[in-house]
Design an enzyme around this catalytic site. Structure first.
Site, short mmCIF file in Angstrom:
data_model
loop_
_atom_site.label_atom_id
_atom_site.label_comp_id
_atom_site.label_asym_id
_atom_site.label_seq_id
_atom_site.Cartn_x
_atom_site.Cartn_y
_atom_site.Cartn_z
N ASP A 194 11.04 50.19 -50.05
CA ASP A 194 12.00 51.07 -49.41
C ASP A 194 13.14 51.39 -50.37
O ASP A 194 13.64 50.51 -51.08
CB ASP A 194 12.54 50.39 -48.15
CG ASP A 194 13.49 51.27 -47.36
OD1 ASP A 194 13.06 52.33 -46.90
OD2 ASP A 194 14.67 50.88 -47.22
N GLU A 207 -0.07 38.38 -61.54
CA GLU A 207 -0.52 36.99 -61.52
C GLU A 207 -1.56 36.75 -60.42
O GLU A 207 -2.27 35.74 -60.44
CB GLU A 207 0.67 36.05 -61.27
CG GLU A 207 1.71 36.05 -62.37
CD GLU A 207 2.95 35.24 -61.98
OE1 GLU A 207 2.95 34.68 -60.85
OE2 GLU A 207 3.90 35.20 -62.77
#
Length: 560
Positions: free
Chosen positions: A225, A274
């Site tokens: 956002d 990751e």
């Protein structure tokens, strides 16, 4: 304050949605506004269990992923975009176990889950901000927000001339613990939404931790956002103008689209990479140009950015073609897919926008010509789904829902409505709970009514009323998404081959596939480019290889 998390989703839980890398490059992603989607407990408010119960509907619709608007713990000053705890579910929506069950069920149905993240600001009920107020001037917690002394002899004037997007000044003065008027804090939105200071390392550390929390829960990505708003210009300089909201999207502002935001997203990308499962970031980035939007999706930053330029383009062949070309040209150098969107929780639904004359903006208070708007909306959807890249659908648009433009003032809840200036404040009209059945207290939304009143004719637009009905908007969407997934030339890619077409008509080829859209007010004669795969309206093909394409109609062709 945070609820305890369920165990991290095992790798096997992602297996059903990880069978294709780069899935996001041509994905169709469906936005769920949880409070308006489905209510499981009859309190009039949608919730996570309600969303979970409707996941099979979304699977059968044919979408690839579901984006959930905020469900975090929040005082709901701005419908959940004022977050008090980023690791907790607000009780109105359920709890973390409900979130965990939703994610797991979605994966079992081969649906991915994208959650909203709100990093520009928190709620004023966030523990950091409450402590900052309680500890007074000089508190280390105040450095995590933008606290400043005011101007004037007694500090009675705001620190600068910035205006809130919701109207009024972007600064609020606090009362210090000793009862005296004190410092001011920055809030680009409502006063209940203080902006974080992203120059402070603790803010970055906290959000990287939040990312890992939800990634460990198994989410497949984040919609960011106000992705353009985190970093402010050094010194917070005056803008020197009023009616600043009118400048948004036209100029680089000292509080929006600053180059420093890209350092934040490079650090986030390291965290995301990751994790297994091809997870993604999607930016809500309002920028002056599509070229600046492309900066957010460079290879080491985010994966997608909403194409607001396309959303605000008029129903005009020349304008649409120009926007498509500029979008593809901007995204190609950075290797990112284009995105296409027509509606969301902040703008008037496109079935109503297209029902009104062009030039009224993205928040409209008049119903317009409903028949015209729906016809254009259906055509616009097929055009959008034929373009290369990823498409976003907003809940209920597959039902052809219009905006509810006649909500009584006393039921409105959009905070911008109550602040006068700034945004028009009529976003409630696109947030009215969607209808599932013809009858019932809330047309199948829940057993206890709905938090915003639904129109009396809502039942005839419901899932029940349209399912299995040839030519209905719902069946058009289902067919379009099925064809899109079957045709190798649709979806991914970065270019279109424009074909010669009459004035007001768009025609382009993608391999063996051709899309023809008539944006004009009169029928047009066009070549029949093979067999009709799908059309938003009635198309007549003649024996001499031509087709009569009605006004405001799109047809998909495939070479025989």
């Amino acid at each position: 304050m945070s609820q305890h998390s369920a165990d991290p989703a095992p790798t096997s839980a992602l297996a059903t949605v990880a069978d294709r890398r780069d899935w996001w490059r041509d994905a169709v992603i469906y936005q769920v506004y949880p409070r308006s989607f489905a209510d499981s407990n009859g309190d009039g408010m949608g919730d996570l269990e309600g969303v979970r119960s409707r996941l099979p509907y979304l699977r059968d619709l044919g979408v690839d992923a579901v984006w959930l608007s905020p469900f975090y713990a929040s005082p709901q000053a701005d419908a959940g975009y004022d977050v008090a705890d980023y690791r907790a579910v607000d009780p109105m929506f359920g709890n973390l176990l409900d979130a965990d069950a939703l994610i797991r069920d979605a994966h079992d149905l081969a649906l991915r889950i994208i959650v909203d993240l709100v990093p520009n600001h928190s709620s004023d009920q966030h523990e950091w901000f409450k402590r900052a107020l309680a500890e007074g001037p000089g508190s280390p917690l105040r450095e995590r927000y933008h606290f400043r002394a005011g101007k004037g002899a007694d500090g009675e004037l705001p620190p600068n001339d910035w205006e809130s997007i919701f109207g009024g000044p972007a600064w609020t003065r606090v009362t210090e613990p000793d009862g005296t008027p004190g410092e001011w804090y920055l809030h680009l939105f409502a006063p209940e939404q203080p902006d974080f200071n992203w120059d402070h390392p603790a803010v970055g550390d906290e959000f990287r931790s939040i990312l890992r929390f939800w990634l460990d829960m198994g989410v497949d990505g984040f919609r960011i956002d106000v992705a353009h708003g985190l970093v402010k210009a050094d010194g917070l300089p005056d803008l020197g103008s009023h009616d600043q909201v009118k400048l948004l999207g036209n100029d680089v502002m000292p509080f929006f689209d600053q180059d420093g935001v890209h350092e934040v997203y490079r650090a986030w990308r390291i965290v995301l990479d990751e994790y297994a499962g091809d997870r993604i970031f999607v930016a809500e980035a309002w920028t002056p140009t599509i070229e600046r939007t492309a900066n957010y999706v460079r290879p080491d930053e985010l994966h997608q950015a909403f194409n607001f330029q396309y959303l605000s383009t008029h129903w005009d062949a020349a304008e649409l073609r120009s926007c498509v070309d500029r979008t593809l040209d901007a995204m190609r150098p950075v290797g990112a897919p284009a995105t296409w969107v027509l509606s969301n929780h902040d703008v008037t639904r496109h079935a109503t926008r297209f029902a009104n004359p062009a030039g009224l903006g993205t928040q409209i208070r008049t119903a317009g010509d409903r028949e015209l708007g729906l016809r254009r909306a259906r055509a616009a959807t097929l055009l959008m789904l034929a373009l290369p890249g990823s498409a976003y659908l907003y809940q209920g648009e597959e039902l052809g829902l219009p905006d509810v433009v006649d909500l009584p003032d006393e039921v409105r809840q959009d905070p911008a409505y109550f602040r006068g200036a700034g945004q028009d404040g009529f976003r409630d009209g696109c947030r009215v709970p969607i209808p599932w059945t013809r009858d019932g207290s809330s047309y199948g939304f829940g057993s206890g009514g709905s938090w915003l009143p639904q129109p009396s004719g809502w039942g005839e637009l419901s899932v029940e009323a349209q399912s299995g009905v040839a030519g209905s908007t719902l069946e058009l969407y289902r067919s379009a998404l099925a064809v899109r997934s079957e045709q190798a030339d649709l979806g991914a890619g970065d270019c279109v081959e424009w074909l010669k077409a009459p004035e007001g008509v768009l025609a382009f080829r993608r391999g063996a596939f051709v899309c023809t859209t008539n944006t004009g007010g009169e029928a047009a004669t066009v070549p029949a480019h093979g067999r009709v795969l799908l059309a938003s309206g009635e198309v007549t093909v003649t024996d001499d290889g031509e087709a009569k394409l009605p006004a405001d109609t799109t047809v998909w062709w495939i070479a025989d």
